[in-house]
Each structure stands twice: as structure tokens, then as C-alpha cells.
Enzyme design. Structure first.
Site, short mmCIF file in Angstrom:
data_model
loop_
_atom_site.label_atom_id
_atom_site.label_comp_id
_atom_site.label_asym_id
_atom_site.label_seq_id
_atom_site.Cartn_x
_atom_site.Cartn_y
_atom_site.Cartn_z
CD GLU A 48 -0.80 -2.67 1.74
OE1 GLU A 48 -1.51 -2.98 1.54
OE2 GLU A 48 -0.30 -2.41 2.33
CE1 TYR A 119 12.98 -13.55 11.67
CE2 TYR A 119 14.07 -12.58 9.74
CZ TYR A 119 13.94 -13.64 10.51
OH TYR A 119 14.88 -14.39 10.44
NE ARG A 184 1.73 -10.53 -1.97
CZ ARG A 184 2.60 -9.70 -1.79
NH1 ARG A 184 3.58 -10.06 0.02
NH2 ARG A 184 3.03 -8.88 -2.05
CE LYS A 237 -2.86 -7.16 -9.85
NZ LYS A 237 -2.16 -7.22 -9.08
N GLY A 239 -0.93 -11.66 -16.58
CA GLY A 239 1.10 -11.52 -16.63
C GLY A 239 1.41 -10.60 -17.86
CB ALA A 240 4.57 -12.01 -20.07
N GLY A 268 2.70 -5.26 -9.79
CA GLY A 268 1.89 -5.22 -9.13
C GLY A 268 0.77 -3.97 -8.85
CG ASP A 269 2.61 -3.14 -4.90
OD1 ASP A 269 1.91 -3.66 -4.44
OD2 ASP A 269 3.60 -3.10 -4.22
#
Length: 357
Positions: A48, A119, A184, A237, A239-240, A268-269
């Protein structure tokens, strides 16, 4: 066309507010396994905040809202993101929880050799909730940009995202809600139903970005739209191959550009930022997709997540190419740099190839 500029009673209205966790990123000094890399360079990362930084660099007013520790890493994030021209005044500092950090290898994220060590458990950002965040500041943009990473951080973060994507009377007077699914799987290991949660959240947004490879195992853009008919504007989206946008009954597809890739990170962002930039300017959907591809090309031709976006007049010129010239366009490192003229030369070459049989 999606309306922009809904009225807001919040003070200091900006073009875009982006809510989410930003972390300090440690990038390897050389290729290889994390176990073998002797040193790392410090950078910033966060889906973001990346969008906010790109939009600010492109000339829009942007605000990042998040939560970081009262520590040196938190200081660095606030200062680094603010240096892009992003308003960071609504970022909260948590004296009891640390700022999240992560390490990654230099390789392509799509390969098995890529490693990431997070982390972030118990981080300051995981304490974001309806009660700990300033909802007026979050809703003070013409567009509110969210992603599927935030609800995966904690139950409180999920509750906050549900609140912000809920369709209820009066939301028409607030910001357009943009939601990048950003599934994710590693973040959902300890939580059942991650894909279903993201699908439910996406249904409440006005603009949704989703990668074809993360779209709930569905086969192709039409199937994604059938499963997700609620958003006014859905961008799949591919990809290629390119990207397909569904706006009401209209379907618009734009092929991706040919790019000399330096690092396959941050695209992507950047695509979302380019699309939102063109949306804020009221451009047609076809041009929004092209601006998304151009911003993604900027990210792909630099080593890190964030790149200098092309100047607006150059981006507009490239986005206005006819379909044949767009298909012949090839962009490499340095094409966005002021004074380099690489982008202009690429456009001229594409035009010339179209005119010359």
C-alpha cells in the site's frame, strides 16, 4: 465511467489514502542463498505504501496511514515514505510493538530459489483496528486503497478491513474503495478460508485488482468476473499477457508491454498506481490499463520495488499510441529518466516501425 470526487466531510482531503503495513526491507548485496549473503542494503517495502509513493512521485496528493513501532526502523519508514512526498501525518507509533522487517534474496520471486524471511509477527501494524486507527484520516481521500495483505495480519486488521469495505447507506459520500487482492498464501497458513475471506472483502470494493494466478483457481477473466460481479470496475491482471478490465457490461483488454526486466518486483503495486492515477484524471478504461502497464514497466526496469515514474506527458504520449505501435513498444532500463529521452526514442521507433512496412 467510475466517478471520482465524491464529497467528504474529512479535513485535508487528498487524492489517495493508502492503508497498510510498511516494513523495512533488507536487500542482498549479491545473489545467493540468504545463508550465504554477507550483507544487505536497507530499503522500504509495503504494497500500500508503494502505491502511495508512486502516486506522489507522479504528482498526486497521497497519504499513507499505518502503524509502526516507536523505534529506529519506524523512524526510517516514516522519513523514507515522507521523502517521496507522501503525507505521513496519520501514521501511528506503537511503543509496545516493533516495526516489521524482512529479508529477501535477489532472485525472481516466481522461482523456487527465491527466499523471504519475514519478522512481522506481533508487529505494530498487526495492532491496526477500528479502535486504534483514525477513521477520518483513512477516509479522507478521493480514493482509499487497501490490499488483501492487511486482513491477513490479525483478527483486528481483518475487522478494520471489513469496516472499510462494508457497503452501507452513506458510503456513496465517502471515497471510492480500491482493493488489490494480493493473496499471499504464507500469511494465511494459520487462518482458515483465506481465499474466501478475500473474495468477500473484494465484493465490497468499487475497484478491484486481482492476478489471474491468485483468482481462486478460476479459469480466465470471464470466470473471475462471474464470481465477482459486485465491483463497479474489476481488473484482472494476466501477467505477460496483459490485463482485462470489466466496467459494467464493457470489457477492455490491453496487452502487456515488452520490457527488458531488471527485477520482477513491485510491478503489481506500480500497475495499481498507474491505473488509479489515470482514474483520478478521468481517463477512459483503455488508457487506465495502459498507464498501469507503463508504471509496471518502470518498476520492472529497476532493481528495487520503487521506480521513478515516467513524466506525465511521456506516459500520455505512449498511452495514446495506436494498437500496432503499442505492440511494438519495447522499454528498458533508464526509459523514465528525465533528460534520457529513452522513452521518447522508444515511442518514435514504434511509430516508425508501423509506418515502414
Amino acid at each position: 465511467m467510475t466517478a471520482i470526487g465524491r464529497t467528504s466531510t474529512a479535513p485535508d482531503v487528498v487524492d489517495v489514502v493508502a492503508l497498510g503495513e510498511s516494513m523495512v526491507t533488507f536487500l542482498p548485496s549479491r545473489p545467493g542463498r540468504l545463508a550465504d549473503v554477507p550483507s544487505f542494503d536497507r530499503a522500504i517495502g509495503g504494497a500500500e505504501s508503494n502505491v502511495a509513493c508512486v502516486l506522489a512521485a507522479a504528482g498526486h496528493s497521497a497519504r499513507w496511514v499505518g502503524r509502526v513501532g516507536a523505534d529506529g526502523f519506524g523512524d526510517h519508514l516514516v522519513e523514507a515514505i515522507g521523502a517521496y512526498g507522501v503525507d505521513v501525518s496519520a501514521v501511528r507509533r506503537d511503543p509496545a510493538r516493533p516495526t516489521g522487517i524482512y529479508f529477501r534474496t535477489a532472485g525472481d520471486r516466481a522461482t523456487d530459489a527465491h527466499e523471504v524471511a519475514y519478522y512481522r509477527a506481533g508487529s505494530a501494524a498487526s495492532a491496526m483496528s477500528v479502535d486504534t486507527m483514525d477513521l477520518d484520516a483513512i477516509r479522507s481521500g478521493r480514493v482509499l486503497h487497501l490490499s488483501g495483505i492487511t486482513p491477513a495480519l490479525s483478527a483486528d486488521c481483518l475487522g478494520l478491513t471489513r469496516e472499510l469495505t462494508a457497503r452501507r447507506p452513506g458510503r456513496s459520500h465517502g471515497p471510492l474503495v480500491s482493493f488489490d487482492v494480493n493473496h499471499r498464501p504464507g500469511l494465511w497458513r494459520d487462518t482458515d478460508g483465506g481465499p474466501e475471506v478475500l473474495l468477500d472483502l473484494a465484493r465490497g470494493a468499487d475497484i478491484v485488482f486481482v492476478g489471474e494466478d491468485e483468482a481462486w483457481g478460476l479459469g480466465g477473466p470471464d470466470a473471475v468476473r462471474a464470481a465477482l460481479p459486485e465491483p463497479e470496475l474489476l481488473v484482472v491482471k494476466q501477467g505477460a499477457t496483459g490485463a482485462t478490465a470489466f466496467h459494467g457490461t464493457d470489457v477492455t483488454s490491453v496487452p502487456a508491454l515488452t520490457v527488458d526486466v531488471v527485477a520482477a518486483v513491485g510491478a503489481g503495486d506500480a500497475f495499481a498506481a498507474g491505473f488509479l492515477s489515470a482514474t483520478l484524471r478521468g481517463l477512459p478504461v483503455r488508457e487506465r490499463l495502459r498507464h498501469g502497464h507503463l508504471m509496471a514497466a518502470a518498476a520492472l526496469t529497476v532493481p528495487g520495488d520503487l521506480a521513478t515514474p515516467p513524466a506525465r506527458d511521456l506516459a500520455d504520449r505512449l498511452a495514446a499510441l495506436d494498437d500496432t505501435a503499442w505492440g511494438r513498444l519495447r522499454l528498458g532500463p533508464g526509459w523514465t529518466r528525465a533528460g534520457d529521452n529513452a522513452g521518447d526514442h522508444a515511442a518514435e521507433r514504434a511509430d516508425e516501425e508501423v509506418r515502414t512496412p
